[in-house]
Scaffold this active site. Structure first.
Site, PDB file in Angstrom:
ATOM      1  N   CYS A  38     124.660 -65.275  11.471  1.00 21.57           N
ATOM      2  CA  CYS A  38     123.247 -65.345   9.943  1.00 21.57           C
ATOM      3  C   CYS A  38     122.804 -63.738   9.631  1.00 21.57           C
ATOM      4  CB  CYS A  38     121.877 -65.293  11.362  1.00 21.57           C
ATOM      5  SG  CYS A  38     122.117 -67.489  11.665  1.00 21.57           S
ATOM      6  N   CYS A  42     117.001 -64.516   9.017  1.00 19.60           N
ATOM      7  CA  CYS A  42     117.122 -66.432   9.251  1.00 19.60           C
ATOM      8  C   CYS A  42     116.393 -66.901  10.416  1.00 19.60           C
ATOM      9  CB  CYS A  42     118.645 -66.788  10.076  1.00 19.60           C
ATOM     10  SG  CYS A  42     118.595 -68.188   9.822  1.00 19.60           S
ATOM     11  N   CYS A  69     126.135 -69.795   8.943  1.00 19.52           N
ATOM     12  CA  CYS A  69     124.791 -70.636   9.213  1.00 19.52           C
ATOM     13  C   CYS A  69     124.428 -70.940   8.065  1.00 19.52           C
ATOM     14  CB  CYS A  69     123.887 -69.656   9.325  1.00 19.52           C
ATOM     15  SG  CYS A  69     122.164 -70.673   9.762  1.00 19.52           S
ATOM     16  N   CYS A  72     120.871 -69.740   6.621  1.00 18.58           N
ATOM     17  CA  CYS A  72     120.297 -68.834   6.048  1.00 18.58           C
ATOM     18  C   CYS A  72     121.753 -67.821   5.078  1.00 18.58           C
ATOM     19  CB  CYS A  72     119.719 -66.775   6.845  1.00 18.58           C
ATOM     20  SG  CYS A  72     121.497 -66.936   7.951  1.00 18.58           S
TER      21      CYS A  72
HETATM   22 ZN   LIG Z   1     121.188 -68.199  10.323  1.00 16.33          ZN
END
Ligand SMILES: [Zn+2]
Length: 194
Positions: A38, A42, A69, A72
């Site tokens: 991330c 995030c 992810c 994000c």
């Molecule tokens: Zn994330």
């Protein structure tokens, strides 16, 4: 696990816990238990400290086997993070598809959105050639093809690949191959067997 002087593990952890967006792009955190990495900002669930590892760029995280992810999208930064590469790619693409036209380096530079000076430097740093030399290489490669595969004479070939004067075509061809276009043709074109 990399941690440069100005970015300690504590700082990265704190930025992770506080979802501090000012650190976006400076590092990424990956979570061992989920296999996902991330950006600091995030809003997904804060992982446990012992499960986290930090990366300074998304490529490293990907290489290590973490998945980006979905929330994000740290992988999207890979593309937006490389504006210089986009300029080089655009320049090559324009040259590859317009080499047969008159091409002014000023115009080329403004098409990709930078000054001619800036483009020369960027392009040379990245490819080892200036855009003008790259254009010449593309043209000479095409010239060889035409000389080998068509019945065009060397003057026609010169105009066809975008040279405005035949002497500049001859000079460029000679610089590249050590031969004049006619010598090249004589040396490499097989006379038709009948
Ligand atoms: Zn994330």
């Amino acid at each position: 696990m990399i941690s440069p002087k100005d970015l300690s593990k504590d700082m990265m952890w704190e930025a992770t816990v506080t979802c501090d967006s000012t650190f976006d792009g400076r590092f990424y955190y990956a979570v061992k238990t989920t296999g996902i990495f991330c950006r600091p900002s995030c809003k997904s669930k804060i992982p446990k400290y012992e499960n986290v590892s930090f990366f300074l760029n998304a490529e490293e995280a990907l290489k290590t086997g973490f998945r980006p992810c979905k929330r994000c999208r740290p992988d999207l930064q890979l593309k937006t993070y490389e504006p210089l590469k986009a300029i080089i790619d655009d320049t090559m693409q324009i040259i590859n598809s317009h080499y047969d036209q008159k091409m002014l380096m000023n115009e080329l530079a403004s098409m990709v959105g930078v000054s001619r000076f800036h483009l020369n430097r960027l392009f040379k740093d990245s490819t080892g050639d200036t855009p003008r030399i790259y254009l010449e290489k593309v043209r000479i490669k095409k010239a060889k093809e035409l000389l080998l595969t068509t019945s065009l004479n060397s003057t026609e070939v010169g105009y066809q690949i975008g040279y405005q004067s035949i002497s500049s075509f001859y000079n460029a061809f000679k610089r590249s191959t050590g031969l004049s276009p006619i010598q090249f043709q004589n040396q490499y074109v097989k006379s038709p067997t009948t």
